[in-house]
Write a protein that holds these residues in place. Structure first.
Motif, PDB file in Angstrom:
ATOM      1  N   ALA A   1       0.815  -1.210   0.000  1.00 46.29           N
ATOM      2  CA  ALA A   1       0.000   0.000   0.000  1.00 46.29           C
ATOM      3  C   ALA A   1       0.850   1.261   0.000  1.00 46.29           C
ATOM      4  O   ALA A   1       0.426   2.303  -0.532  1.00 46.29           O
ATOM      5  N   LEU A   2       2.050   1.186   0.574  1.00 42.49           N
ATOM      6  CA  LEU A   2       2.898   2.367   0.718  1.00 42.49           C
ATOM      7  C   LEU A   2       3.898   2.539  -0.423  1.00 42.49           C
ATOM      8  O   LEU A   2       4.551   3.590  -0.516  1.00 42.49           O
ATOM      9  N   THR A   3       4.041   1.565  -1.298  1.00 39.21           N
ATOM     10  CA  THR A   3       5.018   1.646  -2.378  1.00 39.21           C
ATOM     11  C   THR A   3       4.704   2.820  -3.303  1.00 39.21           C
ATOM     12  O   THR A   3       3.573   2.993  -3.750  1.00 39.21           O
ATOM     13  N   ALA A   4       5.725   3.637  -3.564  1.00 38.98           N
ATOM     14  CA  ALA A   4       5.502   4.864  -4.338  1.00 38.98           C
ATOM     15  C   ALA A   4       6.752   5.227  -5.125  1.00 38.98           C
ATOM     16  O   ALA A   4       7.853   4.740  -4.853  1.00 38.98           O
ATOM     17  N   ASP A   5       6.566   6.111  -6.094  1.00 32.64           N
ATOM     18  CA  ASP A   5       7.687   6.626  -6.874  1.00 32.64           C
ATOM     19  C   ASP A   5       8.369   7.791  -6.173  1.00 32.64           C
ATOM     20  O   ASP A   5       9.556   8.034  -6.373  1.00 32.64           O
ATOM     21  N   ALA A   6       7.599   8.523  -5.372  1.00 27.98           N
ATOM     22  CA  ALA A   6       8.140   9.648  -4.600  1.00 27.98           C
ATOM     23  C   ALA A   6       7.480   9.659  -3.236  1.00 27.98           C
ATOM     24  O   ALA A   6       6.296   9.319  -3.097  1.00 27.98           O
ATOM     25  N   ILE A   7       8.249  10.042  -2.222  1.00 31.81           N
ATOM     26  CA  ILE A   7       7.749  10.144  -0.850  1.00 31.81           C
ATOM     27  C   ILE A   7       7.984  11.567  -0.374  1.00 31.81           C
ATOM     28  O   ILE A   7       9.128  12.031  -0.325  1.00 31.81           O
TER      29      ILE A   7
ATOM     30  N   SER B   1      19.467  14.082  -7.775  1.00 31.87           N
ATOM     31  CA  SER B   1      19.562  14.005  -9.235  1.00 31.87           C
ATOM     32  C   SER B   1      18.271  13.535  -9.895  1.00 31.87           C
ATOM     33  O   SER B   1      18.159  13.552 -11.118  1.00 31.87           O
ATOM     34  N   GLY B   2      17.281  13.124  -9.100  1.00 26.15           N
ATOM     35  CA  GLY B   2      16.061  12.585  -9.671  1.00 26.15           C
ATOM     36  C   GLY B   2      15.178  13.637 -10.312  1.00 26.15           C
ATOM     37  O   GLY B   2      15.200  14.813  -9.938  1.00 26.15           O
ATOM     38  N   SER B   3      14.373  13.215 -11.288  1.00 29.21           N
ATOM     39  CA  SER B   3      13.518  14.156 -12.017  1.00 29.21           C
ATOM     40  C   SER B   3      12.411  14.723 -11.129  1.00 29.21           C
ATOM     41  O   SER B   3      12.042  15.899 -11.258  1.00 29.21           O
ATOM     42  N   ILE B   4      11.863  13.923 -10.213  1.00 29.01           N
ATOM     43  CA  ILE B   4      10.798  14.428  -9.346  1.00 29.01           C
ATOM     44  C   ILE B   4      11.368  15.415  -8.332  1.00 29.01           C
ATOM     45  O   ILE B   4      10.715  16.398  -7.970  1.00 29.01           O
ATOM     46  N   PHE B   5      12.603  15.189  -7.876  1.00 28.01           N
ATOM     47  CA  PHE B   5      13.272  16.154  -7.003  1.00 28.01           C
ATOM     48  C   PHE B   5      13.370  17.507  -7.697  1.00 28.01           C
ATOM     49  O   PHE B   5      13.061  18.555  -7.107  1.00 28.01           O
ATOM     50  N   GLY B   6      13.793  17.505  -8.966  1.00 29.84           N
ATOM     51  CA  GLY B   6      13.869  18.753  -9.720  1.00 29.84           C
ATOM     52  C   GLY B   6      12.513  19.398  -9.905  1.00 29.84           C
ATOM     53  O   GLY B   6      12.373  20.627  -9.825  1.00 29.84           O
ATOM     54  N   GLU B   7      11.482  18.583 -10.150  1.00 32.31           N
ATOM     55  CA  GLU B   7      10.127  19.114 -10.291  1.00 32.31           C
ATOM     56  C   GLU B   7       9.649  19.754  -8.990  1.00 32.31           C
ATOM     57  O   GLU B   7       8.968  20.785  -8.996  1.00 32.31           O
ATOM     58  N   ALA B   8      10.023  19.153  -7.865  1.00 32.33           N
ATOM     59  CA  ALA B   8       9.639  19.713  -6.567  1.00 32.33           C
ATOM     60  C   ALA B   8      10.279  21.080  -6.347  1.00 32.33           C
ATOM     61  O   ALA B   8       9.633  22.012  -5.851  1.00 32.33           O
ATOM     62  N   LYS B   9      11.547  21.230  -6.723  1.00 33.72           N
ATOM     63  CA  LYS B   9      12.206  22.522  -6.562  1.00 33.72           C
ATOM     64  C   LYS B   9      11.578  23.584  -7.462  1.00 33.72           C
ATOM     65  O   LYS B   9      11.428  24.751  -7.068  1.00 33.72           O
ATOM     66  N   ARG B  10      11.167  23.183  -8.667  1.00 37.59           N
ATOM     67  CA  ARG B  10      10.505  24.145  -9.556  1.00 37.59           C
ATOM     68  C   ARG B  10       9.151  24.568  -8.988  1.00 37.59           C
ATOM     69  O   ARG B  10       8.770  25.737  -9.059  1.00 37.59           O
ATOM     70  N   ALA B  11       8.424  23.620  -8.421  1.00 39.07           N
ATOM     71  CA  ALA B  11       7.135  23.961  -7.820  1.00 39.07           C
ATOM     72  C   ALA B  11       7.322  24.910  -6.646  1.00 39.07           C
ATOM     73  O   ALA B  11       6.528  25.850  -6.461  1.00 39.07           O
ATOM     74  N   MET B  12       8.364  24.702  -5.851  1.00 37.00           N
ATOM     75  CA  MET B  12       8.642  25.611  -4.739  1.00 37.00           C
ATOM     76  C   MET B  12       8.958  27.014  -5.237  1.00 37.00           C
ATOM     77  O   MET B  12       8.471  28.015  -4.698  1.00 37.00           O
ATOM     78  N   LYS B  13       9.780  27.096  -6.276  1.00 31.05           N
ATOM     79  CA  LYS B  13      10.122  28.412  -6.814  1.00 31.05           C
ATOM     80  C   LYS B  13       8.880  29.137  -7.312  1.00 31.05           C
ATOM     81  O   LYS B  13       8.697  30.340  -7.066  1.00 31.05           O
ATOM     82  N   ASP B  14       7.999  28.413  -7.998  1.00 32.35           N
ATOM     83  CA  ASP B  14       6.796  29.044  -8.533  1.00 32.35           C
ATOM     84  C   ASP B  14       5.826  29.455  -7.419  1.00 32.35           C
ATOM     85  O   ASP B  14       5.142  30.469  -7.529  1.00 32.35           O
TER      86      ASP B  14
END
Length: 476
Positions: free
Chosen positions: A194-200, A386-399
């Motif tokens: 149930a907890l398995t995920a691509d990002a936490i 280096s992960g793509s979701i990590f980068g997406e998270a930083k972009r969301a924070m900036k926005d």
């Protein structure tokens, strides 16, 4: 002809705008729900009523149900270690991903620290009180605001996308983080699928300040224990025998003093440091954020943030000995202290424990008897950014915040993250949070900055919406 990428970009722009509007409109109800959670004194420590933690879990489960986004919402418990004793109740809510979309696990905890003395608070600890741009109360920041950041971002997501979207979700709201997450590893094992995920997303950390977001990339580990020192079978008259008979207090003081050198740096051989770079941070800022008195000098050497993020520390957080009010003219036979050692990223907690035990054995004076028990270990953590979701998270924070996110180290510990890494090695772990340097988590007058809260919710909602829109596909 318009390309698929151009269509996606246009769609994301429209969705981003709608998410902004939804988050802003949802703030009053999010703050009201946060206030209701703060009123529940959900202290998870053994000396406090567990019924309050149960009530808090049920309240969080009702909030998750209310989003209308989950297939299953449960209040669950797992055993502690190998015993039959159960840990505190946690909330687990799940929604399956569709069409190859990723799954995101949202973590926070609904238990809180003890309030301490009411006289140390400017308002009642479990009565949420708004003053200026902050709301005060135990758990207002750590971590019921993290719980509500998840709930509020999900509400905004549903308002914009409806409930028929592809993104998979798991919501895990723990009930004993402040008491050592004793059943955490078993909970992960029992609920792994149930907890398995691509990002936490772990919403339990700090931001750089009230106007600058941060994503935590380093955490110190911990070795916490009770140290008991004995020198006598019973108390003896200090006037008759003082000067010849070593009392436990003297032995304890001399032993504890050996933990530090003259500059206040840790002097335990075998405790290592990490060589990571740190941003600029002045002594003036340290004094302002911590309340360091004008005549008191900071400890240690190196940059201030390296001392907090990348070097070990040892703190005595409690002592059992005769109080001043009850002191008699006797030599104390036994003294117990609580020791909290923080260990730098890159060192294993078990190795650090061995180093501390060896130091105690080598520096115990007068042949005193020592005992170490109530031991708690937690490994430090370094994020792979280096992960793509990590980068997406930083972009969301900036926005959401209007400024770049700082990659932050934290002197505190979140030991269960090592368990997450072990059980879900392929998941990207994003350690975010709603606190700021003035939140005073764990201390009297704990508070949440409402502007920080709003921007944190917006950043998470933007991230979820963009992941759903197809910026990434599941990589499990």
């Amino acid at each position: 002809m318009t390309s698929d990428s151009e269509n996606l970009s246009t769609s994301l722009t429209a969705i981003d705008s709608d998410i902004h509007t939804a988050v802003s409109g949802g703030m009053p109800s999010a703050i009201a729900d946060l206030s209701d959670l703060v009123r529940i004194p959900s202290v998870s420590w053994a000396a406090f009523d567990p019924a309050h933690v149960r009530a808090s879990a049920e309240a969080v489960a009702a909030l998750a149900e209310g989003t209308g986004l989950f297939d299953v919402v449960e209040v669950k418990q797992a055993p502690i270690d190998e015993s039959s004793e159960l840990g505190q109740p946690a909330v687990l809510a799940t929604r399956k991903a569709r069409n190859g979309a990723p799954t995101v696990l949202l973590y926070a905890h609904h238990d809180v620290q003890p309030p301490g003395k009411d006289d140390d608070w400017d308002s009642k600890p479990f009565e949420p009180t708004v003053k200026g741009d902050r709301i005060y109360g135990r758990g207002a920041a750590d971590d019921k605001a993290g719980v509500m950041a998840h709930i509020a971002s999900l509400r905004a997501l549903k308002e914009v996308l409806g409930s028929d979207f592809d993104l998979g979700l798991a919501l895990f709201i723990e009930g004993e983080e402040e008491f050592g997450s004793r059943s955490f590893a078993n909970f992960l094992t029992q609920n792994r699928e149930a907890l398995t995920a691509d990002a936490i997303v772990v919403a339990d950390s700090n931001n750089w300040d009230e106007v600058t977001p941060a994503i935590t990339v380093g955490l110190r580990g911990n070795v916490t224990f009770r140290l008991t020192v004995r020198t006598l079978e019973h108390a003896s008259h200090s006037g008759m025998y003082g000067g010849a008979v070593p009392d436990a207090m003297l032995a304890t003081i001399k032993l504890l003093a050996s933990f530090w050198d003259e500059a206040g740096s840790v002097a335990v051989e075998g405790l290592t440091s990490y060589s990571g770079e740190t941003p600029d941070y002045s002594e003036t800022q340290l004094r302002e954020e911590t309340g360091l008195l004008p005549g008191v000098s900071p400890l240690g050497t190196g940059t201030i943030l390296s001392r907090i993020w990348n070097q070990p520390s040892v703190t005595v957080t409690g002592i059992d000995a005769p109080s001043v009010a009850n002191a008699s003219n006797t030599l104390s036979p036994v003294v117990s202290v609580k020791v909290s050692a923080r260990i730098a990223p890159g060192q294993n907690a078990t190795d650090a424990e061995r180093a501390i035990r060896a130091h105690i054995a080598a520096h115990t004076p007068f042949g005193a008897e020592v005992e170490i028990d109530d031991l708690d270990l937690g490994d430090p953590f370094l994020v792979d950014g280096s992960g793509s979701i990590f980068g997406e998270a930083k972009r969301a924070m900036k926005d959401a915040w209007g400024t770049e996110a700082v990659e932050l180290g934290v002197g505190g510990s979140i030991p269960f993250i090592a368990d997450l890494v072990r059980v879900f090695p392929a998941a990207e772990i994003l350690v975010t949070g709603v606190e700021d340097p003035h939140s005073r988590a764990h201390s009297p007058n704990e508070s949440l900055h409402l502007g920080v809260f709003s921007r944190s919710v917006l950043a998470e909602a933007l991230l979820l919406a963009r992941l759903n829109a197809g910026s990434h596909t599941a990589g499990r």
